[in-house]
Design a protein around this motif. Sequence first.
Motif, PDB file in Angstrom:
ATOM      1  N   ASN A  69      21.101   9.931   9.745  1.00  0.00           N
ATOM      2  CA  ASN A  69      21.553  11.061  10.670  1.00  0.00           C
ATOM      3  C   ASN A  69      20.879  11.705  10.370  1.00  0.00           C
ATOM      4  O   ASN A  69      20.795  13.056  11.675  1.00  0.00           O
ATOM      5  N   GLN A  70      20.080  12.431   9.573  1.00  0.00           N
ATOM      6  CA  GLN A  70      19.619  13.660   9.186  1.00  0.00           C
ATOM      7  C   GLN A  70      17.854  13.699   9.115  1.00  0.00           C
ATOM      8  O   GLN A  70      17.107  14.818   8.677  1.00  0.00           O
ATOM      9  N   ASP A  71      17.481  12.340   9.609  1.00  0.00           N
ATOM     10  CA  ASP A  71      16.256  12.104   8.926  1.00  0.00           C
ATOM     11  C   ASP A  71      15.672  12.196   8.294  1.00  0.00           C
ATOM     12  O   ASP A  71      14.146  13.365   7.913  1.00  0.00           O
ATOM     13  N   ILE A  72      16.443  11.785   7.371  1.00  0.00           N
ATOM     14  CA  ILE A  72      15.979  12.575   5.613  1.00  0.00           C
ATOM     15  C   ILE A  72      14.374  11.963   5.037  1.00  0.00           C
ATOM     16  O   ILE A  72      13.504  12.106   4.749  1.00  0.00           O
ATOM     17  N   GLY A  73      14.090  10.189   5.436  1.00  0.00           N
ATOM     18  CA  GLY A  73      13.621   9.841   5.296  1.00  0.00           C
ATOM     19  C   GLY A  73      12.224   9.283   6.562  1.00  0.00           C
ATOM     20  O   GLY A  73      10.842   8.375   6.061  1.00  0.00           O
ATOM     21  N   GLY A  74      12.699  10.089   7.450  1.00  0.00           N
ATOM     22  CA  GLY A  74      11.199  10.218   8.432  1.00  0.00           C
ATOM     23  C   GLY A  74      11.145   9.578   9.376  1.00  0.00           C
ATOM     24  O   GLY A  74      11.920   8.324   8.958  1.00  0.00           O
ATOM     25  N   ALA A  75      10.558   9.556  10.606  1.00  0.00           N
ATOM     26  CA  ALA A  75      10.550   8.440  11.769  1.00  0.00           C
ATOM     27  C   ALA A  75      11.900   7.652  11.959  1.00  0.00           C
ATOM     28  O   ALA A  75      11.980   6.933  11.865  1.00  0.00           O
ATOM     29  N   GLY A  76      13.032   8.499  11.944  1.00  0.00           N
ATOM     30  CA  GLY A  76      14.541   8.061  12.217  1.00  0.00           C
ATOM     31  C   GLY A  76      15.024   7.361  11.084  1.00  0.00           C
ATOM     32  O   GLY A  76      16.091   7.123  11.755  1.00  0.00           O
ATOM     33  N   GLN A  77      14.471   7.152   9.845  1.00  0.00           N
ATOM     34  CA  GLN A  77      15.192   6.516   9.042  1.00  0.00           C
ATOM     35  C   GLN A  77      16.001   7.091   8.121  1.00  0.00           C
ATOM     36  O   GLN A  77      15.263   8.379   8.132  1.00  0.00           O
ATOM     37  N   GLY A  78      16.923   6.259   7.538  1.00  0.00           N
ATOM     38  CA  GLY A  78      17.866   6.375   6.212  1.00  0.00           C
ATOM     39  C   GLY A  78      16.383   6.674   4.568  1.00  0.00           C
ATOM     40  O   GLY A  78      15.111   5.968   5.200  1.00  0.00           O
TER      41      GLY A  78
END
Length: 545
Positions: free
Chosen positions: A208-217
């Motif tokens: 939800n906070q896009d910590i993984g980048g590219a909209g991923q967890g």
Amino acid sequence: MNGHFPWLTVMAALPFAGGLLVAALPAGKRLLAKNVALAVTLAELVLAVIVTVKFSPDGDRYQMTESYSWIKSFGVHWALGVDGIGVVLILLTAVLMPILVLASWHDADTPQVRMDGTAGDKAAPRSTHAFFALMLMVEAMVVVSFAATDIFVFYIFFEAMLIPMYFLIGGFGGAQRSYAAVKFLLYNLLGGLVMLAAVVALYVVTANQDIGGAGQGTFDLIRVSQAVASGELDINPAAEKAMFLGFMFAFAIKAPLWPFHTWLPDTMTEATPGVAVLVTAMVDKVGTFAMLRFCLELFPNASKTFAPLVVTLAVIGIIYGALLAVGQTDIKRLIAYTSISHFGFIIMGIFAMTTQGHSGATLYMINHGFSTAALLLIAGFLITRRGSKTIADFGGVQKVAPVLAGTFLVAGLATLSLPGLAPFVSEFLVLIGTFSRYEVAGVFATVGIILAALYVLVLYQRTMTGPVKAGVEKIKDLNVREMVVVAPLIALLLVLGVYPKPILDVVNPAVEDTITRVEQNDPKPTDPIVPAEQQLAADTHGGNK
């Protein structure tokens, strides 16, 4: 792919491949299966020593890191790396495994005990190949658990190790082995299922906070813990507490923390001595290690909120385990309750959240591994000779087997944390670290020390001293193989008792980093020290103020 040699992947792969090789050997090659298992564990020890030597306490927190994309759509990576805490626990595992293989050399050669307690068919011994293959599988999974820096990878191996442990307990234990194995499995599976819900929830928060980048967890432990520490990842307080409890529930069962401990006495009583050591000295350490690495770093605010509760449960476990140990009539069950008490000290040190407490808790994991291994294995040699694990069936052993009795005494004194033996330093650090923040808990925890002296010395007095009881006169002293098993454990207890500095030097940087991430400072003394002349002047003129 990383540019350096994948030491940690090789360390995980070697015992796994060794287990497959042992299982594939011809059924009649029992001695070959044992020798291959021993050779694999010795090779693993060499690798562990190399990794430990290569690790620099002054370097980055996580070293020898590896990361390979695994399940790309969910951001899962085969990611490994060790900090100072992980590397010493991997070394503990590697040191103990060849000792356990030697100690268990004949455990699968004898016929299986039936459920009614009688001996099985002498012509149908148990599978030596399966026994040692399963032990190697457990070693591989424990190593991955100590090195995983991907939360999903850690979860998989945290749960997967239950499978070989179930078969080791249920296939090679005593008369009540099936009950003990099922209880072990159900308790730990329940903890794992609750943890899985928390793992999924954490991934959703990072997505939800896009910590993984590219909209991923992401399941990247290092990335998530840094985001938590910097404030980049904002977790709702209620959600953080719920996720903390999900992780902590699984780790408290594995550790085990009172009141989630009840599977351990049955497991240790029914398992063979080597498997019992595997459980309490290695597998259970994954639970306490995970409290440090995951609970505190991923959920620092929730950890601080629940710390008083966890410390209270730990103190109850210390006293409860010690009290029940005093009243036991079964040697192995007595040792099981001592471990519950000792795990209480470890968990209390972790959640005291002081540098002394964390250093002491980590050192305690190491020292408890060696002291419990020594006591359990020597007790196993004694029980095998007498054919009984009931304390009342022994007496006067020191007169017929003085070396066995002497080593049993040293292991027992280490268990009660006698100064000069390894557990004393770690227990002392835990008590100092706890007392500085939770004075009442520190005071009550010292009761466990008094009770430890009681249950250890009474056990020795009843089994080793006095007149030689009927049936004890046939007991032989330790043979060469058994001396090779016991000698390094006794040596380590002595060396680490007087010189724990090498381990503390490796551990302390990781401890300080964890304390910083949790935003806890060591409590300051409440009564500052002042020069004597100032104190005298204050006392003299105090009435004029």
